[in-house]
Design a protein around this motif. Structure first.
Motif, mmCIF file in Angstrom:
data_model
loop_
_atom_site.group_PDB
_atom_site.id
_atom_site.type_symbol
_atom_site.label_atom_id
_atom_site.label_comp_id
_atom_site.label_asym_id
_atom_site.label_seq_id
_atom_site.Cartn_x
_atom_site.Cartn_y
_atom_site.Cartn_z
ATOM 1 N N LEU A 194 31.353 12.659 -8.517
ATOM 2 C CA LEU A 194 32.660 11.953 -8.634
ATOM 3 C C LEU A 194 33.923 13.050 -8.582
ATOM 4 O O LEU A 194 34.955 12.846 -8.135
ATOM 5 N N GLY A 195 33.597 14.277 -9.391
ATOM 6 C CA GLY A 195 34.711 15.227 -9.274
ATOM 7 C C GLY A 195 34.956 15.652 -7.605
ATOM 8 O O GLY A 195 36.147 15.960 -7.388
ATOM 9 N N VAL A 196 33.734 15.789 -6.997
ATOM 10 C CA VAL A 196 34.159 16.370 -5.509
ATOM 11 C C VAL A 196 34.878 15.221 -4.872
ATOM 12 O O VAL A 196 35.588 15.590 -4.075
ATOM 13 N N GLY A 197 34.277 13.978 -4.876
ATOM 14 C CA GLY A 197 34.970 12.783 -4.386
ATOM 15 C C GLY A 197 36.539 12.792 -4.669
ATOM 16 O O GLY A 197 37.206 12.634 -3.800
ATOM 17 N N HIS A 198 36.700 12.913 -5.934
ATOM 18 C CA HIS A 198 37.984 12.970 -6.248
ATOM 19 C C HIS A 198 39.081 13.937 -5.548
ATOM 20 O O HIS A 198 40.064 13.890 -5.222
ATOM 21 N N HIS A 199 38.375 15.333 -5.744
ATOM 22 C CA HIS A 199 38.958 16.289 -5.199
ATOM 23 C C HIS A 199 39.302 16.259 -3.693
ATOM 24 O O HIS A 199 40.385 16.472 -3.074
ATOM 25 N N LEU A 200 38.228 15.900 -3.020
ATOM 26 C CA LEU A 200 38.367 15.676 -1.346
ATOM 27 C C LEU A 200 39.403 14.386 -0.850
ATOM 28 O O LEU A 200 39.978 14.773 -0.094
ATOM 29 N N LYS A 201 39.439 13.544 -1.790
ATOM 30 C CA LYS A 201 40.463 12.325 -1.603
ATOM 31 C C LYS A 201 41.912 12.845 -1.877
ATOM 32 O O LYS A 201 42.910 12.774 -0.972
#
Length: 455
Positions: free
Chosen positions: A186-193
């Protein structure tokens, strides 16, 4: 999966809690006796809060950091949530007088909220010598700022109805927690977004000649704001101290109508906050005079709420900015102090300094400079509370004080809140730096009398 994640300002506030500096704010609620009934007890208060937690889910959630710090922490349900760990009686012994209550509040302000559970605590102090009951409600600043905390008070604690309502049994069950791999994903997805959003914004940015001129103009305005706000004009003061672990608190109050009358007597454009700052300037003047300390170069940081009025209470988090004001403490005339403050605040508002600093404020260099004791001496916040009388389980709220934590090299914090026709002033200080805090509170009382006498 929908995730309740701290915003950048929430996270920055969370990181400020270190060493002897705590991260919570506090509401001191003084309750009068209930008509024809016993005083509010801790079991009834626990049941009252429990059946309302659906209105503020964050109060049953704890922090879960993102692995490797790749994104801001998230709020997750506390599977071991126990209302008894948050709503607690304070052993107070014999009748509690005003001095003892201040000691209790100061002691609680100095205690850190445990991060393995939801970041709040509500301590009940009964047996006040006048028959009142006190509630000391601490909420971590990363959960809510001043405006949000008042809305949460209306959701969880007080009502406008003078009669206690029926207590519905709590039916909440915690959701499944997030594993470390899930938090990482979830953190990686949030960062990429976020990275993608910034890239898309840059791609859409105009490059027309007019657009470049607008950018240059905006940069000039930003530079002007930074020069005006971050100038190092605050002088050394007794408050520029390393912060110790202990706190001291003091209080003052005045009918709201009297402060409004002071502003109205001086013409258009004088705001209630201008009058509040003038009261504080007069109080600080008397306090410094007793200490034989310099009255020059006292500068305050004034938080400014940037919340949208139609935002939902628990979804607000922190969304505020600030500007700085030189307090004319050396000016002996209370009216001239008020007018000088008004000129400064009007100038800050005319140039939209708070909005500019909000958009620039998360830059590390700017945030670091803004905390310098040469930029400001102490912080003064002013938040509107409930306009009408409110009750907790049928007990009338007689007084509502708001407290906030001090900061390193800023050993005093002044918090002001209005509630049901009264303006309540609260002082929180490092105990060793400001041993004579009661004298400062007395100075506020005299400053109020000076201003009211001139209106």
């Amino acid at each position: 999966m929908q995730v309740d994640r701290l915003n950048d300002q929430d996270t920055q506030i969370l990181k400020l809690e270190s060493g002897n500096v705590r991260g919570h704010t506090c509401k001191l609620v003084i309750l009068g006796p209930r008509a024809g009934g016993p005083a509010l007890g801790v079991e009834e208060l626990r049941a009252h809060i429990s059946c309302r937690l659906d209105r503020a889910p964050r109060f049953r959630r704890k922090l879960a950091p993102s692995p490797f710090g790749i994104a801001n922490p998230v709020w997750v349900d506390d599977a071991e949530f126990d209302i008894a760990r948050h709503v607690r009686p304070v052993p107070s012994g014999p009748a509690v007088d005003a001095a003892r209550l201040r000691e209790i509040v100061a002691g609680l302000m100095s205690q850190r909220l445990e991060r393995d559970r939801p970041l709040w605590a509500l301590d009940l102090v009964d047996g006040l010598e006048d028959g009142s009951t006190a509630l000391v409600w601490r909420i971590h600043h990363c959960m809510a700022d001043g405006v949000s905390a008042v809305k949460l008070g209306a959701a969880l604690l007080w009502d406008e109805e003078p009669h206690a309502t029926e207590l519905d049994p709590a039916t909440w069950r915690p959701e499944r927690g997030l594993s470390r791999p899930e938090l990482l994903a979830l953190g990686v997805g949030h960062h990429l977004k976020r990275v993608g959003g910034r890239a898309a914004g840059a791609a859409r940015a105009t490059v027309s000649p007019r657009g470049w001129l607008e950018r240059v103009g905006a940069l000039d305005r930003d530079r002007s704001t930074l020069r005006r706000e971050l100038e190092r004009t605050a002088a050394p003061s007794p408050l520029d101290r390393h912060i110790g672990p202990a706190r001291k608190v003091a209080f003052a109050s005045v009918p709201l109508a009297e402060l409004k009358r002071v502003g109205k007597a001086r013409g258009e454009g004088i705001t209630l906050n201008d009058v509040v700052l003038a009261v504080i300037a007069g109080g600080v003047r008397a306090w410094l005079d007793r200490r034989h300390a310099s009255e020059e170069g006292i500068r305050v940081k004034v938080p400014v709420s940037l919340h949208h009025h139609d935002a939902e209470g628990d979804a607000l988090g922190n969304r505020d900015s600030y500007f700085f004001v030189d307090l004319p403490v050396s000016e002996p005339d209370p009216v001239r102090r008020l007018l000088a403050i008004n000129r400064e605040t009007a100038d800050r508002k005319r140039h939209h300094d708070a909005e500019t600093l909000y958009h620039l404020g998360l830059h590390r260099t700017i945030a670091h400079r803004a905390m310098s004791p040469r930029v400001f001496t102490f912080n003064v916040s002013n938040v509107p509370g409930p306009r009408e009388p409110v009750f907790v389980r049928g007990a009338p709220v007689r007084a509502l004080y708001s407290l906030a934590e001090v900061a390193e090299h800023h050993a005093l914090r002044v918090s002001v809140i209005s509630a049901a026709g009264t303006m309540f002033f609260s002082l929180c200080a490092d105990r060793d730096a400001v041993e004579d805090l009661d004298r400062l509170a007395e100075g506020l009382d005299r400053s109020i009398e000076e201003l009211v006498g001139e209106s």
